[in-house]
Design a protein around this motif. Structure first.
Motif, PDB file in Angstrom:
ATOM      1  N   SER B  41      32.549  41.174  39.205  1.00  0.00           N
ATOM      2  CA  SER B  41      31.560  42.084  39.758  1.00  0.00           C
ATOM      3  C   SER B  41      30.226  41.369  39.962  1.00  0.00           C
ATOM      4  CB  SER B  41      31.384  43.264  38.801  1.00  0.00           C
ATOM      5  OG  SER B  41      30.495  44.182  39.352  1.00  0.00           O
ATOM      6  N   GLY B  42      29.635  41.590  41.141  1.00  0.00           N
ATOM      7  CA  GLY B  42      28.315  41.026  41.408  1.00  0.00           C
ATOM      8  C   GLY B  42      28.330  39.602  41.940  1.00  0.00           C
ATOM      9  N   GLY B  44      29.148  38.655  44.925  1.00  0.00           N
ATOM     10  CA  GLY B  44      28.795  38.577  46.332  1.00  0.00           C
ATOM     11  C   GLY B  44      29.926  38.906  47.300  1.00  0.00           C
ATOM     12  N   LYS B  45      30.993  39.484  46.822  1.00  0.00           N
ATOM     13  CA  LYS B  45      32.123  39.816  47.692  1.00  0.00           C
ATOM     14  C   LYS B  45      31.722  40.831  48.759  1.00  0.00           C
ATOM     15  CE  LYS B  45      34.595  41.444  44.242  1.00  0.00           C
ATOM     16  NZ  LYS B  45      33.729  41.365  43.076  1.00  0.00           N
ATOM     17  N   THR B  46      31.116  41.933  48.307  1.00  0.00           N
ATOM     18  CA  THR B  46      30.714  42.971  49.254  1.00  0.00           C
ATOM     19  C   THR B  46      29.693  42.435  50.247  1.00  0.00           C
ATOM     20  OG1 THR B  46      31.166  44.708  47.643  1.00  0.00           O
ATOM     21  CG2 THR B  46      29.695  45.269  49.453  1.00  0.00           C
ATOM     22  N   THR B  47      28.778  41.627  49.754  1.00  0.00           N
ATOM     23  CA  THR B  47      27.745  41.062  50.630  1.00  0.00           C
ATOM     24  C   THR B  47      28.378  40.239  51.754  1.00  0.00           C
ATOM     25  OG1 THR B  47      26.275  40.970  48.733  1.00  0.00           O
ATOM     26  CG2 THR B  47      25.635  39.698  50.657  1.00  0.00           C
ATOM     27  N   GLN B  85      33.725  50.419  49.974  1.00  0.00           N
ATOM     28  CA  GLN B  85      33.976  50.533  48.545  1.00  0.00           C
ATOM     29  C   GLN B  85      33.723  51.972  48.075  1.00  0.00           C
ATOM     30  OE1 GLN B  85      31.763  47.607  46.311  1.00  0.00           O
ATOM     31  NE2 GLN B  85      33.163  47.707  44.597  1.00  0.00           N
TER      32      GLN B  85
HETATM   33  N1  LIG Z   1      20.586  45.213  49.296  1.00  0.00           N
HETATM   34  C1  LIG Z   1      20.477  44.408  48.224  1.00  0.00           C
HETATM   35  N2  LIG Z   1      19.274  44.056  47.738  1.00  0.00           N
HETATM   36  C2  LIG Z   1      19.166  43.230  46.675  1.00  0.00           C
HETATM   37  N3  LIG Z   1      20.196  42.711  46.011  1.00  0.00           N
HETATM   38  C3  LIG Z   1      21.427  43.014  46.431  1.00  0.00           C
HETATM   39  C4  LIG Z   1      21.638  43.880  47.557  1.00  0.00           C
HETATM   40  N4  LIG Z   1      22.972  44.012  47.747  1.00  0.00           N
HETATM   41  C5  LIG Z   1      23.555  43.267  46.780  1.00  0.00           C
HETATM   42  N5  LIG Z   1      22.636  42.671  46.000  1.00  0.00           N
HETATM   43  C6  LIG Z   1      22.910  41.767  44.873  1.00  0.00           C
HETATM   44  O1  LIG Z   1      23.752  40.739  45.319  1.00  0.00           O
HETATM   45  C7  LIG Z   1      24.743  40.435  44.360  1.00  0.00           C
HETATM   46  C8  LIG Z   1      26.117  40.549  44.968  1.00  0.00           C
HETATM   47  O2  LIG Z   1      26.356  41.908  45.266  1.00  0.00           O
HETATM   48  P1  LIG Z   1      27.727  42.406  45.869  1.00  0.00           P
HETATM   49  O3  LIG Z   1      27.600  43.853  46.145  1.00  0.00           O
HETATM   50  O4  LIG Z   1      28.095  41.531  47.004  1.00  0.00           O
HETATM   51  O5  LIG Z   1      28.712  42.173  44.632  1.00  0.00           O
HETATM   52  P2  LIG Z   1      30.287  42.420  44.566  1.00  0.00           P
HETATM   53  O6  LIG Z   1      30.900  41.082  44.388  1.00  0.00           O
HETATM   54  O7  LIG Z   1      30.740  43.227  45.706  1.00  0.00           O
HETATM   55  O8  LIG Z   1      30.419  43.231  43.204  1.00  0.00           O
HETATM   56  P3  LIG Z   1      31.391  44.472  42.848  1.00  0.00           P
HETATM   57  O9  LIG Z   1      32.715  43.889  42.495  1.00  0.00           O
HETATM   58  O10 LIG Z   1      30.717  45.073  41.664  1.00  0.00           O
HETATM   59  O11 LIG Z   1      31.415  45.373  44.020  1.00  0.00           O
HETATM   60  C9  LIG Z   1      24.525  41.392  43.191  1.00  0.00           C
HETATM   61  O12 LIG Z   1      23.876  40.696  42.157  1.00  0.00           O
HETATM   62  C10 LIG Z   1      23.647  42.473  43.757  1.00  0.00           C
HETATM   63  O13 LIG Z   1      22.774  42.945  42.774  1.00  0.00           O
END
Ligand SMILES: Nc1ncnc2c1ncn2[C@@H]1O[C@H](COP(=O)(O)OP(=O)(O)OP(=O)(O)O)[C@@H](O)[C@H]1O
Ligand SMILES: [Mg+2]
Lengths: 275, 367
Positions: B41-42, B44-47, B85
């Motif tokens: 989690s966190g 950067g996958k969603t990003t 998600q």
């Molecule tokens: N709009 C935003 N502004 C600031 N920080 C962000 C933003 N979106 C995501 N982040 C940060 O970027 C990092 C990656 O976020 P992301 O949502 O891509 O994680 P993830 O891998 O999808 O996690 P999860 O499995 O929990 O969904 C996290 O630390 C999050 O806090």
């Protein structure tokens, strides 16, 4: 009553307080319809018998209808423009981060706390002195708009806060541009807020006196007309009749607004709990 | 960019303010591939997925889809669809209208739309749900509707952000199968986000393992499991035993290593580690639990070590052991299949030997 939780248990002093509060609030207003059926031009007890004459008088007077139409025109225009601007403001405040956001929000909300007389005088100076714009229903509407935008924004903001921005993104992802996304997703979702804003702005504008006092030209709005009639004692019962009708009208609009929003709040909490 | 690459991510970086969410990622995804982004989690996958869909723009770098640079293409013109998600079901529309949402522009006759929607409802095993309101659905049902809503448009790329997260195990496995089958028949390129390594292993052609905004390893499931490039990947995918060691000699394809608790051993030079190892390097030796074989007597094997059964768990098809090794202050996990009923079970506290093949050993950098 054993099923009531501690916090929900009936509270006798509180009930009495609520009752007194309501009486103090509404008793004066109830005198208006009461005396509007009184068969005398003097408002005093004992009452002189029942009549609907004052209502008939009212119907016959064209100035009343003209004033009513002026108020409705201003109210409708103000509520629509204010709601449109409120949608932009609420969306910007809830969705975007931008420089100077906090001061701008305070600025939008300012008319709620600044005495209206100050706004009235300021606008009068602006229009009459500085710009040389003749006073008319347009200037009244402009004054009302300043007054209504904070209401619209405040009513619409929770609507935008209440839904996930990903829903708008999903629409874009499925091929709709910003325009279609607004009409197919955003607007239906904020619709209860839009209706509430329209009704609220209409009532605010319809009742408004102070701005109208400063900014009215030759065409009077209804509150201005009522105020003008108070100088003539023989007109007073018709004023009572007119006020009674306005109260009933406002009451219906407010109930309508509450009813629409109650429905919306229920769907919102429901969606919130099982999302 | 390789020839068959359909999505090409080139030196992409993403900052939120001063926070670096994606740190210089480059990769190519082939047409029709089932590609997974795996990470905690966190990470950067969603990003990364949102940058593919067009909801975030890279701070640096460029994304190509079908050889077109995407930086100036808004989300509604991109040939990709996303399953969010948070599902992002339209709450004011019923199920039918949710699924048919993206079809407006195609101007199909109403009967055709209904036919397509019904087909989708069958696919996600929610027939007769067309008239339900969106808030009368469970989380799992919403997820499936989000999937149908994207699939009905037959996109070239489907982006899925943990689409099976809310489903129970049975439905999840069923949906995994269906997704995989669907992906093969329709030939859509899937970019699938998950933090469940088992799910990623079952579904994917290739997996990018991410941590802290970086891709640590991009490989096939077999590659990730058999040849992890570092300790993080090795422990993220399955279980792994680690031993400290020092390279005693390097001789072409094999390394001689002096490993703590195991003695002198040989191992293949890790092919996915480009750096290579040299005499005197401090390394980590990694062996999977199922590659260790238990025996009561000293085995006739090139590599063996002795110890005691410290803990044992019987799981039916296999048993898990924790072995206390002589001359090692930590336990070694061993997983052995129960092929013959009762035969290969070792009592707690009994003395045992473990042995392994030289090619079961993975050599990693020590940090
Ligand atoms: N709009 C935003 N502004 C600031 N920080 C962000 C933003 N979106 C995501 N982040 C940060 O970027 C990092 C990656 O976020 P992301 O949502 O891509 O994680 P993830 O891998 O999808 O996690 P999860 O499995 O929990 O969904 C996290 O630390 C999050 O806090
Ligand atoms: Mg995520």
């Amino acid at each position: 009553m054993s099923t009531d939780s501690y916090i929900n248990r009936p509270n006798r002093p509180l009930q009495v307080y609520a009752l007194i509060f309501l009486i103090v609030l509404y008793l004066p207003i109830l005198f208006l319809p009461l005396f509007s059926f009184n068969d005398s031009i003097y408002v005093r007890f004992p009452m002189q018998g029942f009549t609907v004459q004052w209502y008939y008088d009212l119907m016959a007077r064209s100035a009343v209808w003209a004033a009513l139409m002026n108020s409705v025109k201003v109210g409708v225009a103000v509520s629509i423009v204010s709601t449109v601007l409120g949608i932009f403001a609420a969306k910007a405040i809830t969705r975007y981060r931008f420089f100077g956001k906090e001061p701008i929000v305070i600025f939008i909300m300012l008319p709620l706390v600044v005495p209206l007389i100050i706004f009235g005088v300021a606008l009068l100076v602006l229009f009459a002195q500085l710009l040389g714009v003749p006073l008319s229903l347009y200037t009244v509407a402009f004054g009302h708009l300043i007054l209504c935008i904070p209401f619209s924004t405040a009513v619409l903001m929770p609507r935008f806060e209440g839904f996930d921005p990903a829903i708008e993104e999903a629409s874009a992802d499925l091929g709709e541009n910003a325009w279609w996304t607004f009409w197919r997703v955003t607007f239906p979702m904020i619709l209860p807020g839009v209706v509430a804003s329209l009704l609220l702005c209409f009532t605010v504008s319809f009742d408004e006196f102070i701005m109208a006092f400063f900014l009215t030209g030759t065409d009077a709005t209804l509150p201005m007309y009522i105020w003008g009639q108070l100088r003539f004692p023989q007109q007073f019962p018709s004023v009572l009749a007119l006020s009674s009708l306005v109260i009933i009208g406002s009451f219906i609009i407010v109930l309508l607004g509450l009813w629409i929003n109650r429905d919306a709040d229920m769907t919102k909490t429901k969606a919130g709990t099982d999302a | 960019m390789s020839d068959d690459s359909y999505i090409s991510i080139q030196n992409v970086q993403k900052y939120f303010g001063s926070f670096c969410a994606i740190e210089n990622i480059s990769m190519d995804i082939a047409h029709g591939e089932f590609f997974s982004l795996l990470g905690a989690s966190g990470c950067g996958k969603t990003t990364l997925l949102r940058m593919l869909a067009g909801f975030e723009s890279p701070t640096k770098g460029e994304i190509f889809i079908d050889n077109q640079p995407m930086s100036d293409v808004p989300p509604h013109y991109r040939p990709v669809n996303m399953v969010f998600q948070s599902y992002a079901i339209f709450p004011h529309l019923n199920v039918h209208d949710n699924i048919a949402y993206g079809l407006r522009k195609r101007k199909l006759p109403k009967a055709k739309v209904t036919e397509m929607v019904d087909e989708m409802l069958n696919l996600i095993s929610l027939p007769d749900y067309g008239n339900r309101k969106a808030n009368e659905l469970s989380g799992g049902q919403r997820q499936r509707i989000a999937l149908a809503r994207a699939l009905i448009l037959r996109p070239k790329v489907l982006l899925l952000d943990e689409p099976l997260g809310a489903l129970d195990k049975q439905l999840r496995e069923q949906m995994q199968l269906e997704l995989r089958q669907l992906q093969r028949t329709v030939g859509i390129t899937f970019v699938f986000v998950t933090h469940d390594q088992e799910e990623a292993m079952t579904l994917s052609d290739r997996i990018a393992v991410m941590a802290d905004g970086e891709v640590m390893q991009l490989d096939t499931p077999i590659g990730l499991y058999e040849r992890p490039v570092n300790r993080k990947v090795a422990s993220f995918i399955g279980t792994m035993n680690f031993f400290d060691g020092v390279v005693a000699d390097e001789a072409g394809e094999t390394l001689k290593i002096e490993a703590q608790g195991l003695g002198p051993i040989t191992a293949p030079a890790n092919p996915s580690n480009k750096a290579g190892f040299y005499k005197g390097d401090k390394v980590q030796v990694a062996i999977r639990p199922e590659k260790l074989v238990l025996s009561a007597q000293k085995p006739d094997a090139a590599f063996a070590a002795s110890g005691r059964v410290q803990n044992m768990a019987y799981l039916g098809e296999r048993s898990h052991y924790l072995i206390e090794m002589d001359g090692l202050d930590k336990h070694v996990a061993v997983s052995s299949q129960n092929l013959v009923p009762g035969a290969s079970l070792f009592e707690m506290g009994s003395d045992v030997w473990i042995n392994w093949q030289s090619d079961a050993v993975v050599v990693l950098e020590r940090n």
